[in-house]
Design a protein around this motif. Sequence first.
Motif, PDB file in Angstrom:
ATOM      1  N   VAL A 100      13.693   6.062   6.995  1.00  0.00           N
ATOM      2  CA  VAL A 100      14.726   6.299   8.014  1.00  0.00           C
ATOM      3  C   VAL A 100      14.562   7.669   8.676  1.00  0.00           C
ATOM      4  CG1 VAL A 100      17.216   6.547   8.392  1.00  0.00           C
ATOM      5  CG2 VAL A 100      16.345   4.643   7.032  1.00  0.00           C
ATOM      6  N   PRO A 101      14.451   8.779   7.921  1.00  0.00           N
ATOM      7  CA  PRO A 101      14.230  10.063   8.620  1.00  0.00           C
ATOM      8  C   PRO A 101      12.904  10.144   9.360  1.00  0.00           C
ATOM      9  CG  PRO A 101      14.192  10.358   6.223  1.00  0.00           C
ATOM     10  CD  PRO A 101      14.688   8.982   6.477  1.00  0.00           C
ATOM     11  N   VAL A 102      11.850   9.507   8.835  1.00  0.00           N
ATOM     12  CA  VAL A 102      10.582   9.492   9.574  1.00  0.00           C
ATOM     13  C   VAL A 102      10.755   8.736  10.883  1.00  0.00           C
ATOM     14  CG1 VAL A 102       8.232   8.578   9.576  1.00  0.00           C
ATOM     15  CG2 VAL A 102       9.073   9.816   7.583  1.00  0.00           C
ATOM     16  N   ALA A 103      11.484   7.622  10.840  1.00  0.00           N
ATOM     17  CA  ALA A 103      11.742   6.860  12.068  1.00  0.00           C
ATOM     18  C   ALA A 103      12.453   7.720  13.106  1.00  0.00           C
ATOM     19  CB  ALA A 103      12.560   5.613  11.746  1.00  0.00           C
TER      20      ALA A 103
ATOM     21  N   VAL B 234       5.015  15.101  12.758  1.00  0.00           N
ATOM     22  CA  VAL B 234       4.816  13.994  13.695  1.00  0.00           C
ATOM     23  C   VAL B 234       4.349  14.513  15.047  1.00  0.00           C
ATOM     24  CG1 VAL B 234       6.027  12.207  15.004  1.00  0.00           C
ATOM     25  CG2 VAL B 234       6.432  12.440  12.551  1.00  0.00           C
ATOM     26  N   MET B 235       4.985  15.577  15.526  1.00  0.00           N
ATOM     27  CA  MET B 235       4.712  16.049  16.881  1.00  0.00           C
ATOM     28  C   MET B 235       3.414  16.836  16.973  1.00  0.00           C
ATOM     29  SD  MET B 235       8.607  16.914  18.046  1.00  0.00           S
ATOM     30  CE  MET B 235       9.821  15.575  18.042  1.00  0.00           C
ATOM     31  N   ALA B 236       3.014  17.478  15.878  1.00  0.00           N
ATOM     32  CA  ALA B 236       1.748  18.214  15.902  1.00  0.00           C
ATOM     33  C   ALA B 236       0.556  17.283  16.075  1.00  0.00           C
ATOM     34  CB  ALA B 236       1.593  19.038  14.628  1.00  0.00           C
ATOM     35  N   ARG B 237       0.719  16.020  15.722  1.00  0.00           N
ATOM     36  CA  ARG B 237      -0.354  15.045  15.931  1.00  0.00           C
ATOM     37  C   ARG B 237      -0.478  14.649  17.398  1.00  0.00           C
ATOM     38  NH1 ARG B 237      -2.855  12.345  11.945  1.00  0.00           N
ATOM     39  NH2 ARG B 237      -2.319  12.916   9.802  1.00  0.00           N
ATOM     40  N   LEU B 238       0.571  14.897  18.158  1.00  0.00           N
ATOM     41  CA  LEU B 238       0.573  14.551  19.579  1.00  0.00           C
ATOM     42  C   LEU B 238       0.288  15.745  20.471  1.00  0.00           C
ATOM     43  CD1 LEU B 238       3.798  12.329  19.561  1.00  0.00           C
ATOM     44  CD2 LEU B 238       1.423  11.554  19.491  1.00  0.00           C
TER      45      LEU B 238
ATOM     46  N   SER C 210       0.804  -1.223   0.000  1.00  0.00           N
ATOM     47  CA  SER C 210       0.000   0.000   0.000  1.00  0.00           C
ATOM     48  C   SER C 210       0.838   1.273   0.000  1.00  0.00           C
ATOM     49  CB  SER C 210      -0.910   0.014   1.234  1.00  0.00           C
ATOM     50  OG  SER C 210      -0.134   0.000   2.424  1.00  0.00           O
ATOM     51  N   VAL C 211       2.149   1.143   0.197  1.00  0.00           N
ATOM     52  CA  VAL C 211       3.018   2.316   0.330  1.00  0.00           C
ATOM     53  C   VAL C 211       3.684   2.636  -0.997  1.00  0.00           C
ATOM     54  CG1 VAL C 211       5.110   3.206   1.422  1.00  0.00           C
ATOM     55  CG2 VAL C 211       3.436   1.946   2.776  1.00  0.00           C
ATOM     56  N   ASP C 212       3.563   3.875  -1.431  1.00  0.00           N
ATOM     57  CA  ASP C 212       4.261   4.358  -2.622  1.00  0.00           C
ATOM     58  C   ASP C 212       5.765   4.171  -2.394  1.00  0.00           C
ATOM     59  OD1 ASP C 212       5.633   6.038  -4.482  1.00  0.00           O
ATOM     60  OD2 ASP C 212       3.857   7.306  -4.695  1.00  0.00           O
ATOM     61  N   PRO C 213       6.469   3.527  -3.327  1.00  0.00           N
ATOM     62  CA  PRO C 213       7.907   3.302  -3.107  1.00  0.00           C
ATOM     63  C   PRO C 213       8.694   4.598  -2.924  1.00  0.00           C
ATOM     64  CG  PRO C 213       7.285   2.746  -5.365  1.00  0.00           C
ATOM     65  CD  PRO C 213       6.021   2.914  -4.588  1.00  0.00           C
TER      66      PRO C 213
ATOM     67  N   LEU D 278       8.357   3.081   8.625  1.00  0.00           N
ATOM     68  CA  LEU D 278       7.475   2.493   7.610  1.00  0.00           C
ATOM     69  C   LEU D 278       6.030   2.458   8.085  1.00  0.00           C
ATOM     70  CD1 LEU D 278       9.471  -0.518   6.112  1.00  0.00           C
ATOM     71  CD2 LEU D 278       8.604   1.470   4.872  1.00  0.00           C
ATOM     72  N   ALA D 279       5.829   2.140   9.359  1.00  0.00           N
ATOM     73  CA  ALA D 279       4.467   2.071   9.888  1.00  0.00           C
ATOM     74  C   ALA D 279       3.799   3.440   9.856  1.00  0.00           C
ATOM     75  CB  ALA D 279       4.493   1.524  11.315  1.00  0.00           C
ATOM     76  N   ALA D 280       4.532   4.475  10.206  1.00  0.00           N
ATOM     77  CA  ALA D 280       3.967   5.824  10.171  1.00  0.00           C
ATOM     78  C   ALA D 280       3.616   6.234   8.747  1.00  0.00           C
ATOM     79  CB  ALA D 280       4.947   6.810  10.788  1.00  0.00           C
ATOM     80  N   ILE D 281       4.464   5.847   7.796  1.00  0.00           N
ATOM     81  CA  ILE D 281       4.188   6.166   6.385  1.00  0.00           C
ATOM     82  C   ILE D 281       2.979   5.388   5.903  1.00  0.00           C
ATOM     83  CG2 ILE D 281       5.105   5.975   4.035  1.00  0.00           C
ATOM     84  CD1 ILE D 281       7.914   6.423   5.298  1.00  0.00           C
ATOM     85  N   ALA D 282       2.909   4.107   6.254  1.00  0.00           N
ATOM     86  CA  ALA D 282       1.785   3.268   5.814  1.00  0.00           C
ATOM     87  C   ALA D 282       0.464   3.769   6.382  1.00  0.00           C
ATOM     88  CB  ALA D 282       2.022   1.820   6.235  1.00  0.00           C
ATOM     89  N   ALA D 283       0.508   4.395   7.558  1.00  0.00           N
ATOM     90  CA  ALA D 283      -0.710   4.910   8.181  1.00  0.00           C
ATOM     91  C   ALA D 283      -1.138   6.252   7.602  1.00  0.00           C
ATOM     92  CB  ALA D 283      -0.502   5.031   9.689  1.00  0.00           C
ATOM     93  N   ASN D 284      -0.380   6.770   6.615  1.00  0.00           N
ATOM     94  CA  ASN D 284      -0.702   8.049   5.972  1.00  0.00           C
ATOM     95  C   ASN D 284      -0.794   9.202   6.979  1.00  0.00           C
ATOM     96  OD1 ASN D 284      -0.909   7.093   3.260  1.00  0.00           O
ATOM     97  ND2 ASN D 284      -2.890   6.185   3.789  1.00  0.00           N
ATOM     98  N   ARG D 285       0.115   9.163   7.970  1.00  0.00           N
ATOM     99  CA  ARG D 285       0.095  10.205   8.983  1.00  0.00           C
ATOM    100  C   ARG D 285       0.982  11.393   8.629  1.00  0.00           C
ATOM    101  NH1 ARG D 285       1.200   6.717  14.323  1.00  0.00           N
ATOM    102  NH2 ARG D 285       1.929   5.154  12.851  1.00  0.00           N
TER     103      ARG D 285
END
Length: 314
Positions: free
Chosen positions: A138-141, A173-177, A128-131, A276-283
């Motif tokens: 890595v930077p999202v992690a 990422v942090m604005a969601r929290l 489901s993730v655009d390559p 990868l999980a954060a990207i897959a969740a479209n967050r």
Amino acid sequence: MQAITATESGPRLNTDHPAPSLSAADATCRVLHALITDADRAAAASAFRGVLGSCFVATVEHPGASALKPGARIVANPAVPCGKCDLCRSGLSLHCADRAILGIRGRDGGLATTVAVPAANLFPVPDSVDPVHALFAVPVAAAVHAAHITRLEGKAFVTVLGDGLMGLLCAQVMARLNASVRLLGDNPDRFNLCEKWGVKHRHRDEVGRRQDQDVVIETTGSPVSLDLAMHLARPRGKIVMTSPRWQQGPAIDLAPIVAAELEVIGARTGPTADGLAAIAANRIDLAALITQRITIDQAPAALKRPDLAPIVTL
């Protein structure tokens, strides 16, 4: 094969680079896209001599020790620990002093037609993730990790310093929290991205130093920015430093750390699977961060420019 190598005169395209040699623990992967990051630019200007490229998405050609099948799309954790030292044996392999880093230290990276990667460093990309979006794993992690160790929930005031890739990822990422997150930067054009995401933003020169921020995330590695962070954080507040590269700059007075009893911590990276999980969740809005798409022959020039997130397609 084609590869972008680091040389004394700068990065260059080698059209006849030898194919990677394999160890028993390696898999070979055909690279689809690579992301040029600040870490790659720093490696290109360092003493590293090898194939550049720390963030890439590829397909498995020869699985080797991997359980993945040929054709599987993957991203790779660029850190390759030795597996033998005390830190590795105690579960702190991330901090292994002898670790290699793909495309940065001791091991060829993914700005090439083919790359050899330890099987343990491979992570399958969900269908489901655009390559191209997977390139940012890595930077999202790293941004997710910084958010986890900071514990933003319930904090009244949070500031992210820097509008580079890491700063913009941390802001998202942090604005969601925590809805109070704001970003301070230097590039007005990147403030448009904050507008799109609903993230507060200001030019760093427009803020007062009132020592009222609960958390300051410093993403630039600049002494000037750290000085600002110390004067933004409230007494007993927290400063989180995310850049592993400390820039040259004026000497700064560290006395505010003691006077205000500030907590200063480092946050370097996090599990690739979390990215990868954060990207897959479209967050996270990654499409807005891609500044240009280029071919491999354009990569040497791109490695010399401070563009936000150029994508190399091989």
